[in-house]
Scaffold this motif. Structure first.
Motif, PDB file in Angstrom:
ATOM      1  N   GLU A 192       0.823  -1.204   0.000  1.00 24.72           N
ATOM      2  CA  GLU A 192       0.000   0.000   0.000  1.00 24.72           C
ATOM      3  C   GLU A 192       0.867   1.269   0.000  1.00 24.72           C
ATOM      4  N   GLU A 193       1.929   1.241   0.812  1.00 20.30           N
ATOM      5  CA  GLU A 193       2.817   2.408   0.868  1.00 20.30           C
ATOM      6  C   GLU A 193       3.379   2.697  -0.519  1.00 20.30           C
ATOM      7  N   GLN A 194       3.797   1.612  -1.202  1.00 21.24           N
ATOM      8  CA  GLN A 194       4.382   1.773  -2.538  1.00 21.24           C
ATOM      9  C   GLN A 194       3.364   2.374  -3.509  1.00 21.24           C
ATOM     10  N   VAL A 195       2.146   1.853  -3.520  1.00 23.26           N
ATOM     11  CA  VAL A 195       1.177   2.326  -4.522  1.00 23.26           C
ATOM     12  C   VAL A 195       0.728   3.755  -4.225  1.00 23.26           C
ATOM     13  N   ILE A 216       3.032  15.393 -11.304  1.00 21.56           N
ATOM     14  CA  ILE A 216       2.831  16.848 -11.180  1.00 21.56           C
ATOM     15  C   ILE A 216       1.326  17.140 -11.072  1.00 21.56           C
ATOM     16  N   TYR A 217       0.498  16.130 -11.423  1.00 20.77           N
ATOM     17  CA  TYR A 217      -0.955  16.324 -11.440  1.00 20.77           C
ATOM     18  C   TYR A 217      -1.617  15.797 -10.173  1.00 20.77           C
ATOM     19  N   GLY A 218      -2.872  16.170  -9.986  1.00 20.73           N
ATOM     20  CA  GLY A 218      -3.672  15.624  -8.891  1.00 20.73           C
ATOM     21  C   GLY A 218      -5.142  15.971  -9.136  1.00 20.73           C
ATOM     22  N   LEU A 219      -5.682  15.475 -10.233  1.00 20.08           N
ATOM     23  CA  LEU A 219      -7.069  15.825 -10.565  1.00 20.08           C
ATOM     24  C   LEU A 219      -8.021  14.847  -9.863  1.00 20.08           C
ATOM     25  N   THR A 220      -8.342  13.721 -10.496  1.00 13.85           N
ATOM     26  CA  THR A 220      -9.171  12.743  -9.789  1.00 13.85           C
ATOM     27  C   THR A 220      -8.368  11.458  -9.621  1.00 13.85           C
ATOM     28  N   SER A 221      -8.986  10.471  -9.008  1.00 16.41           N
ATOM     29  CA  SER A 221      -8.339   9.177  -8.789  1.00 16.41           C
ATOM     30  C   SER A 221      -9.450   8.226  -8.369  1.00 16.41           C
ATOM     31  N   SER A 222      -9.134   6.943  -8.341  1.00 23.47           N
ATOM     32  CA  SER A 222     -10.143   5.981  -7.884  1.00 23.47           C
ATOM     33  C   SER A 222      -9.455   4.865  -7.122  1.00 23.47           C
ATOM     34  N   VAL A 223     -10.195   4.316  -6.151  1.00 26.87           N
ATOM     35  CA  VAL A 223      -9.678   3.182  -5.377  1.00 26.87           C
ATOM     36  C   VAL A 223     -10.764   2.109  -5.389  1.00 26.87           C
ATOM     37  N   TRP A 224     -10.335   0.881  -5.651  1.00 21.43           N
ATOM     38  CA  TRP A 224     -11.272  -0.230  -5.858  1.00 21.43           C
ATOM     39  C   TRP A 224     -10.966  -1.337  -4.854  1.00 21.43           C
ATOM     40  N   GLY A 225     -11.986  -1.752  -4.077  1.00 25.18           N
ATOM     41  CA  GLY A 225     -11.778  -2.818  -3.095  1.00 25.18           C
ATOM     42  C   GLY A 225     -12.814  -2.716  -1.992  1.00 25.18           C
ATOM     43  N   GLU A 226     -12.544  -3.337  -0.855  1.00 24.24           N
ATOM     44  CA  GLU A 226     -13.466  -3.273   0.285  1.00 24.24           C
ATOM     45  C   GLU A 226     -13.634  -1.797   0.668  1.00 24.24           C
ATOM     46  N   GLU A 239     -14.383   0.371   3.189  1.00 26.95           N
ATOM     47  CA  GLU A 239     -13.700   1.143   4.244  1.00 26.95           C
ATOM     48  C   GLU A 239     -12.187   1.164   4.009  1.00 26.95           C
ATOM     49  N   HIS A 240     -11.674   0.046   3.532  1.00 25.81           N
ATOM     50  CA  HIS A 240     -10.249  -0.021   3.208  1.00 25.81           C
ATOM     51  C   HIS A 240      -9.936   0.998   2.092  1.00 25.81           C
ATOM     52  N   ALA A 241     -10.808   1.002   1.078  1.00 27.06           N
ATOM     53  CA  ALA A 241     -10.604   1.915  -0.060  1.00 27.06           C
ATOM     54  C   ALA A 241     -10.662   3.376   0.403  1.00 27.06           C
ATOM     55  N   ILE A 242     -11.581   3.674   1.332  1.00 26.13           N
ATOM     56  CA  ILE A 242     -11.686   5.060   1.829  1.00 26.13           C
ATOM     57  C   ILE A 242     -10.405   5.446   2.580  1.00 26.13           C
ATOM     58  N   ARG A 243      -9.852   4.483   3.357  1.00 23.83           N
ATOM     59  CA  ARG A 243      -8.600   4.777   4.088  1.00 23.83           C
ATOM     60  C   ARG A 243      -7.475   5.128   3.102  1.00 23.83           C
ATOM     61  N   VAL A 244      -7.391   4.354   2.029  1.00 24.14           N
ATOM     62  CA  VAL A 244      -6.350   4.625   1.024  1.00 24.14           C
ATOM     63  C   VAL A 244      -6.650   5.952   0.319  1.00 24.14           C
ATOM     64  N   ALA A 245      -7.924   6.170  -0.004  1.00 20.96           N
ATOM     65  CA  ALA A 245      -8.326   7.384  -0.730  1.00 20.96           C
ATOM     66  C   ALA A 245      -7.902   8.654   0.006  1.00 20.96           C
ATOM     67  N   ARG A 246      -8.005   8.618   1.334  1.00 22.56           N
ATOM     68  CA  ARG A 246      -7.648   9.807   2.121  1.00 22.56           C
ATOM     69  C   ARG A 246      -6.195  10.214   1.915  1.00 22.56           C
ATOM     70  N   MET A 256     -12.675   8.589  -6.209  1.00 20.27           N
ATOM     71  CA  MET A 256     -13.922   7.821  -6.303  1.00 20.27           C
ATOM     72  C   MET A 256     -13.681   6.398  -5.813  1.00 20.27           C
ATOM     73  N   ILE A 257     -14.659   5.871  -5.089  1.00 17.05           N
ATOM     74  CA  ILE A 257     -14.509   4.535  -4.514  1.00 17.05           C
ATOM     75  C   ILE A 257     -15.374   3.554  -5.322  1.00 17.05           C
TER      76      ILE A 257
END
Ligand code: NAD
Length: 496
Positions: free
Chosen positions: A404-407, A415-425, A427-434, A442-443
């Motif tokens: 997880e740290e690596q990803v 240089i960008y930071g527009l949108t992103s998505s995390v796919w999985g369980e 609550e786990h995905a929300i933790r990574v999303a933060r 988007m989860i």
């Protein structure tokens, strides 16, 4: 709308001070599904035309800024009804000039009217005076319009990306000059004309053209604000042009959105895999907020990839944008095809595996148009251009990761930071999303399906400045004006 016809070229004009403004010089716009077919012509306006439009907007501002919000809403609601009634015709024109599939073109127009209605419903509350009263006196905060707004927009979502600026700007009492992209100039001009004719003359104007027009719109002292959506490189020019007169800026720029598939993602969930495919290839990948690099946990990578290919081959049907069976049309323009192809060629040369996706419905159509078969790249390194650059086309690399740290580090290494998505369980995905540096994450969904007009949209780092959509969008077009009425109006430490 007889001019929105399948075969006759549609001629659009600048619209300045309530009327069409004709020019001799016109630029053809071809159909990306069949470039020998000219869909229509847009004017090539000059710097002088642009000054005329800015002057008209500046003159109109004096009265429009004093018009009640109720009256502004009424104008916008009439415009929304007109557009809704014309969506079928406008959708065909948009699909033909842009290349996006018909369902996608009509979808963009529909979202645009939903946005208009939503904004009309909340603007009163959002910009009403805020009054504060206590023992120290009274403070009134008003929300004053800025003045003339230049709206400069890209080709990929030409309608909604113009209206996300036009609607809040006009409802808050500003006047405007819009400049769309020459790669999709026709439908938006019709839409702007439909809206402008419901407002007093000069409130909403549109001009077309290249760098002369662009530089006037971004440097003219009468322009108070620039609302720009487009590439990060163009935004650097715009910021410089705006610097002399310190203009207010909203910038919605490029992105290289990561999609992170966690180890607890269910590879047997067909709908979830389909959503990842759509998050990569809707509108042929030509969306700012689309997943442009997918990271998959190594423990599920070998199962994930074949499931992804299967889902992509099922959903992606490539062909003429008006063919109702098509899910992915041609790309919008030849230069973009060449750029994305160069990224594929480079990835191949570096030893990556190149996997074409989807079905070509009609080879003859495919060979004629600006088509590029959606492509999956496997085995790319994180430093390869196919991973690092915003490809803005039907191309996606899938890269395995171990921790997880690596990803999270890899996702944020941009240089960008527009949108992103995390796919999985969830609550786990929300933790990574933060921990992802982005304006939106988007989860278990991605791209347009994960977008909600009721909330702020925009990017961090070099993906932009400010936010559009949501109730806050009005604040981008007003200046807070504080009226203080203190009870004493004096300070004890100032001597007599
Ligand atoms: P672009 O930057 O080439 O052009 C955008 C607009 O700027 C066009 O109207 C163009 O004519 C105009 N322009 C070009 N040079 C100018 C100048 N010097 N001064 C003033 N105006 C100038 O972008 P594009 O190719 O039309 O669109 C693709 C880009 O837009 C991608 O990078 C994409 O990520 C980005 N985009 C961002 C968002 C977002 O919300 N963040 C949404 C859609 C697209």
């Amino acid at each position: 709308m007889s001019s929105v016809n399948k075969t006759e070229p549609v001629i659009v004009h600048a619209f300045i001070n309530g009327e069409q403004y004709e020019t001799d010089k016109r630029a053809p716009r071809e159909n990306p599904s069949n470039p020998s077919e000219i869909v229509g012509y847009s004017p090539e306006n000059t710097r002088e035309d642009t000054i005329r439009a800015i002057d008209a907007a500046s003159d109109a501002f004096k009265d429009w800024s004093q018009v009640s919000v109720t009256e502004r809403i009424a104008c916008m609601q009439r415009a929304s009804e007109k557009i809704k009634a014309a969506i079928d015709d406008l959708g065909v024109l948009l699909a033909r000039e842009h290349g996006k599939a018909l369902y996608d073109a009509k979808g963009e127009l529909t979202i645009s009217t939903i946005w208009m209605d939503y904004a009309c419903g909340i603007v009163q509350e959002e910009i009403k005076d805020r009054v504060h009263e206590d023992e120290r006196g009274r403070v009134i905060v008003t929300h004053d319009p800025i003045g003339v707004v230049s709206a400069i927009t890209p080709w990929n979502y030409p309608i909604i990306l113009a209206l996300v600026k036009v609607v809040p700007a006009l409802l808050t009492g500003n006047t405007m000059v819009v400049k769309p992209s020459p790669f999709a100039p026709l439908t938006i001009t019709k839409v702007i004309e439909m809206i402008a004719s419901e407002f007093p003359n000069g409130v909403l104007n549109i001009v077309h053209g290249g760098s002369d027009v662009g530089s006037e719109l971004t440097s003219n002292p009468k322009v108070g604000k620039i609302a720009f959506t487009g590439g990060t490189k163009t935004a650097r020019h715009i910021m410089k042009a705006a610097a002399d007169t310190i203009k207010n800026l909203t910038l919605e720029l490029g992105g290289n959105d990561p999609g992170i598939v966690l180890e607890d993602f269910d590879v047997n969930d067909d709908r979830a895999i389909r959503r990842i495919v759509i998050s990569n290839f809707l509108t042929g990948g030509q969306i700012c907020m689309i997943a442009k690099r997918i990271y998959v946990h190594r423990s599920i990578y070998d199962q994930f990839v074949p499931r992804y290919i299967e889902a992509a081959n099922k959903w992606i049907r490539i062909g003429d944008s008006l063919n109702p069976d098509v899910t992915v049309g041609p790309m919008n323009n030849e230069a973009q095809v060449k750029f994305v192809q160069s990224l594929i060629d480079d990835a191949k040369q570096r030893g990556s595996e190149i996997i074409p996706l989807g079905r070509i419905l009609d080879k003859e159509v495919y060979d004629k148009g600006y088509f590029l078969q959606p492509t999956l790249v496997l085995g790319a390194d994180n430093e390869d251009p196919v991973v690092v650059e915003e490809q803005f086309g039907p191309l996606v690399p899938i890269v395995p990761y171990d921790s997880e740290e690596q990803v999270i580090a890899e996702a944020n290494d941009s240089i960008y930071g527009l949108t992103s998505s995390v796919w999985g369980e969830e609550e786990h995905a929300i933790r990574v999303a933060r921990r992802i540096q982005a304006g939106v994450t988007m989860i278990n969904t991605g791209g347009l399906p994960g977008f909600d007009i009721r909330f702020p949209f925009g990017g961090v780092k070099q993906s932009g400045m400010g936010r559009e959509f949501g109730p806050g969008s009005f604040m981008a077009y007003v200046e807070k004006h504080v009226l203080t009425v203190p009870k004493s109006g004096e300070l004890p430490y100032i001597p007599e």
